[in-house]
Design a protein around this motif. Structure first.
Motif, PDB file in Angstrom:
ATOM      1  N   THR A 101       0.844  -1.200   0.000  1.00  0.00           N
ATOM      2  CA  THR A 101       0.000   0.000   0.000  1.00  0.00           C
ATOM      3  C   THR A 101       0.872   1.240   0.000  1.00  0.00           C
ATOM      4  O   THR A 101       0.615   2.214  -0.729  1.00  0.00           O
ATOM      5  CB  THR A 101      -0.936   0.016   1.228  1.00  0.00           C
ATOM      6  OG1 THR A 101      -1.785  -1.126   1.172  1.00  0.00           O
ATOM      7  CG2 THR A 101      -1.787   1.274   1.261  1.00  0.00           C
ATOM      8  N   ARG A 102       1.923   1.229   0.779  1.00  0.00           N
ATOM      9  CA  ARG A 102       2.843   2.367   0.821  1.00  0.00           C
ATOM     10  C   ARG A 102       3.550   2.553  -0.526  1.00  0.00           C
ATOM     11  O   ARG A 102       3.745   3.681  -0.987  1.00  0.00           O
ATOM     12  CB  ARG A 102       3.843   2.188   1.960  1.00  0.00           C
ATOM     13  CG  ARG A 102       3.185   2.291   3.330  1.00  0.00           C
ATOM     14  CD  ARG A 102       4.134   1.871   4.449  1.00  0.00           C
ATOM     15  NE  ARG A 102       3.492   1.951   5.743  1.00  0.00           N
ATOM     16  CZ  ARG A 102       3.378   3.061   6.465  1.00  0.00           C
ATOM     17  NH1 ARG A 102       3.869   4.195   6.015  1.00  0.00           N
ATOM     18  NH2 ARG A 102       2.774   3.041   7.631  1.00  0.00           N
ATOM     19  N   LEU A 103       3.915   1.454  -1.177  1.00  0.00           N
ATOM     20  CA  LEU A 103       4.512   1.544  -2.514  1.00  0.00           C
ATOM     21  C   LEU A 103       3.490   2.088  -3.512  1.00  0.00           C
ATOM     22  O   LEU A 103       3.830   2.880  -4.392  1.00  0.00           O
ATOM     23  CB  LEU A 103       5.027   0.173  -2.959  1.00  0.00           C
ATOM     24  CG  LEU A 103       6.222  -0.367  -2.195  1.00  0.00           C
ATOM     25  CD1 LEU A 103       6.535  -1.805  -2.625  1.00  0.00           C
ATOM     26  CD2 LEU A 103       7.440   0.530  -2.360  1.00  0.00           C
ATOM     27  N   TRP A 104       2.252   1.666  -3.372  1.00  0.00           N
ATOM     28  CA  TRP A 104       1.173   2.149  -4.238  1.00  0.00           C
ATOM     29  C   TRP A 104       0.986   3.655  -4.077  1.00  0.00           C
ATOM     30  O   TRP A 104       0.756   4.364  -5.054  1.00  0.00           O
ATOM     31  CB  TRP A 104      -0.114   1.381  -3.899  1.00  0.00           C
ATOM     32  CG  TRP A 104      -1.321   1.748  -4.692  1.00  0.00           C
ATOM     33  CD1 TRP A 104      -1.574   1.445  -6.001  1.00  0.00           C
ATOM     34  CD2 TRP A 104      -2.457   2.471  -4.219  1.00  0.00           C
ATOM     35  NE1 TRP A 104      -2.807   1.929  -6.364  1.00  0.00           N
ATOM     36  CE2 TRP A 104      -3.375   2.569  -5.294  1.00  0.00           C
ATOM     37  CE3 TRP A 104      -2.795   3.039  -2.996  1.00  0.00           C
ATOM     38  CZ2 TRP A 104      -4.597   3.204  -5.175  1.00  0.00           C
ATOM     39  CZ3 TRP A 104      -4.018   3.677  -2.876  1.00  0.00           C
ATOM     40  CH2 TRP A 104      -4.897   3.763  -3.945  1.00  0.00           C
ATOM     41  N   LEU A 105       1.118   4.154  -2.856  1.00  0.00           N
ATOM     42  CA  LEU A 105       1.018   5.591  -2.612  1.00  0.00           C
ATOM     43  C   LEU A 105       2.160   6.346  -3.311  1.00  0.00           C
ATOM     44  O   LEU A 105       1.946   7.408  -3.879  1.00  0.00           O
ATOM     45  CB  LEU A 105       1.013   5.886  -1.120  1.00  0.00           C
ATOM     46  CG  LEU A 105      -0.226   5.413  -0.362  1.00  0.00           C
ATOM     47  CD1 LEU A 105      -0.006   5.510   1.138  1.00  0.00           C
ATOM     48  CD2 LEU A 105      -1.457   6.187  -0.797  1.00  0.00           C
ATOM     49  N   HIS A 106       3.359   5.768  -3.293  1.00  0.00           N
ATOM     50  CA  HIS A 106       4.478   6.371  -4.036  1.00  0.00           C
ATOM     51  C   HIS A 106       4.173   6.384  -5.532  1.00  0.00           C
ATOM     52  O   HIS A 106       4.411   7.380  -6.205  1.00  0.00           O
ATOM     53  CB  HIS A 106       5.782   5.602  -3.790  1.00  0.00           C
ATOM     54  CG  HIS A 106       6.469   5.962  -2.524  1.00  0.00           C
ATOM     55  ND1 HIS A 106       7.037   7.207  -2.305  1.00  0.00           N
ATOM     56  CD2 HIS A 106       6.687   5.252  -1.387  1.00  0.00           C
ATOM     57  CE1 HIS A 106       7.575   7.239  -1.094  1.00  0.00           C
ATOM     58  NE2 HIS A 106       7.368   6.066  -0.515  1.00  0.00           N
ATOM     59  N   TRP A 107       3.661   5.267  -6.031  1.00  0.00           N
ATOM     60  CA  TRP A 107       3.337   5.163  -7.452  1.00  0.00           C
ATOM     61  C   TRP A 107       2.280   6.192  -7.855  1.00  0.00           C
ATOM     62  O   TRP A 107       2.393   6.816  -8.907  1.00  0.00           O
ATOM     63  CB  TRP A 107       2.837   3.742  -7.755  1.00  0.00           C
ATOM     64  CG  TRP A 107       2.324   3.578  -9.146  1.00  0.00           C
ATOM     65  CD1 TRP A 107       3.057   3.480 -10.291  1.00  0.00           C
ATOM     66  CD2 TRP A 107       0.952   3.505  -9.524  1.00  0.00           C
ATOM     67  NE1 TRP A 107       2.220   3.350 -11.364  1.00  0.00           N
ATOM     68  CE2 TRP A 107       0.921   3.360 -10.919  1.00  0.00           C
ATOM     69  CE3 TRP A 107      -0.247   3.549  -8.819  1.00  0.00           C
ATOM     70  CZ2 TRP A 107      -0.263   3.261 -11.626  1.00  0.00           C
ATOM     71  CZ3 TRP A 107      -1.425   3.444  -9.522  1.00  0.00           C
ATOM     72  CH2 TRP A 107      -1.429   3.301 -10.906  1.00  0.00           C
ATOM     73  N   ARG A 108       1.282   6.428  -6.997  1.00  0.00           N
ATOM     74  CA  ARG A 108       0.234   7.412  -7.293  1.00  0.00           C
ATOM     75  C   ARG A 108       0.788   8.821  -7.365  1.00  0.00           C
ATOM     76  O   ARG A 108       0.256   9.654  -8.091  1.00  0.00           O
ATOM     77  CB  ARG A 108      -0.868   7.365  -6.212  1.00  0.00           C
ATOM     78  CG  ARG A 108      -1.806   6.201  -6.369  1.00  0.00           C
ATOM     79  CD  ARG A 108      -2.887   6.226  -5.322  1.00  0.00           C
ATOM     80  NE  ARG A 108      -3.615   7.465  -5.264  1.00  0.00           N
ATOM     81  CZ  ARG A 108      -4.747   7.728  -5.911  1.00  0.00           C
ATOM     82  NH1 ARG A 108      -5.267   6.807  -6.681  1.00  0.00           N
ATOM     83  NH2 ARG A 108      -5.338   8.883  -5.794  1.00  0.00           N
ATOM     84  N   GLU A 109       1.847   9.106  -6.623  1.00  0.00           N
ATOM     85  CA  GLU A 109       2.429  10.453  -6.630  1.00  0.00           C
ATOM     86  C   GLU A 109       3.303  10.703  -7.863  1.00  0.00           C
ATOM     87  O   GLU A 109       3.619  11.841  -8.140  1.00  0.00           O
ATOM     88  CB  GLU A 109       3.241  10.684  -5.359  1.00  0.00           C
ATOM     89  CG  GLU A 109       2.383  10.918  -4.159  1.00  0.00           C
ATOM     90  CD  GLU A 109       3.196  11.323  -2.938  1.00  0.00           C
ATOM     91  OE1 GLU A 109       4.451  11.347  -3.023  1.00  0.00           O
ATOM     92  OE2 GLU A 109       2.578  11.613  -1.906  1.00  0.00           O
ATOM     93  N   GLN A 110       3.700   9.641  -8.556  1.00  0.00           N
ATOM     94  CA  GLN A 110       4.561   9.823  -9.730  1.00  0.00           C
ATOM     95  C   GLN A 110       3.785  10.385 -10.903  1.00  0.00           C
ATOM     96  O   GLN A 110       2.672  10.152 -11.125  1.00  0.00           O
ATOM     97  CB  GLN A 110       5.194   8.497 -10.162  1.00  0.00           C
ATOM     98  CG  GLN A 110       6.197   7.983  -9.168  1.00  0.00           C
ATOM     99  CD  GLN A 110       6.806   6.666  -9.607  1.00  0.00           C
ATOM    100  OE1 GLN A 110       6.304   6.017 -10.515  1.00  0.00           O
ATOM    101  NE2 GLN A 110       7.876   6.266  -8.957  1.00  0.00           N
TER     102      GLN A 110
END
Length: 162
Positions: free
Chosen positions: A153-162
């Motif tokens: 989920t935390r990686l997904w949040l990083h991906w959403r910010e890209q």
């Protein structure tokens, strides 16, 4: 290495692996391969029913949920992905409790595993207020893959910010 704010407290090895996925442009591929589906829980009513099912399965002795909702302001205002509130008040000779859960609306478009991780986390707070060993044991009891879902989920949040 760039700062990975959502996984800053993870080990250096995990941060290095995540940074490599991000720099190689493979984070989306990793997440889409591992979590290809989105859930269908888009309304507050459907979210209430879903959370109640999980609560009734694992935490029957917690009082009923008074309010469950998605909130678009949650991530911005509280810097949180979900919040829980518990209020107890005396009504006559009885003690009434008011339990509510609010989930950040960005999870309307998330894989079902990520939504479940947030729900399990917030439900566990009704029993354990602090993020201690007992809290995480309860989370893992309700969702055995809790820690992996939290990291992803935390990686997904990083991906959403890209």
């Amino acid at each position: 290495m760039t700062t990975l704010k959502y996984i800053a407290h993870y080990s250096e090895q995990i941060q290095t692996q995540a940074a490599l996925l991000i720099s190689d442009g493979r984070l989306d591929e990793y997440l889409e391969k591992k979590y290809p589906n989105q859930h269908e829980i888009k309304s507050d009513k459907a979210l209430y029913q879903h959370i109640n099912e999980i609560k009734n399965q694992y935490m029957r002795n917690v009082g009923p949920l008074s309010n469950v909702s998605y909130s678009s302001k949650l991530a911005v205002l509280k810097h949180a992905l979900g919040i829980h509130t518990t209020q107890s008040r005396v009504q006559g000779s009885k003690l009434k409790s008011h339990n509510s859960i609010t989930v950040a609306s960005l999870f309307k478009d998330a894989p079902p595993e990520f939504l479940r991780m947030i729900i399990v986390h917030e439900l566990a707070h009704f029993k354990e207020h602090d993020h201690n060993k007992a809290f995480y044991q309860l989370c893992c009891h309700m969702e055995p893959d809790y820690h992996q879902f939290e990291l992803d989920t935390r990686l997904w949040l990083h991906w959403r910010e890209q």
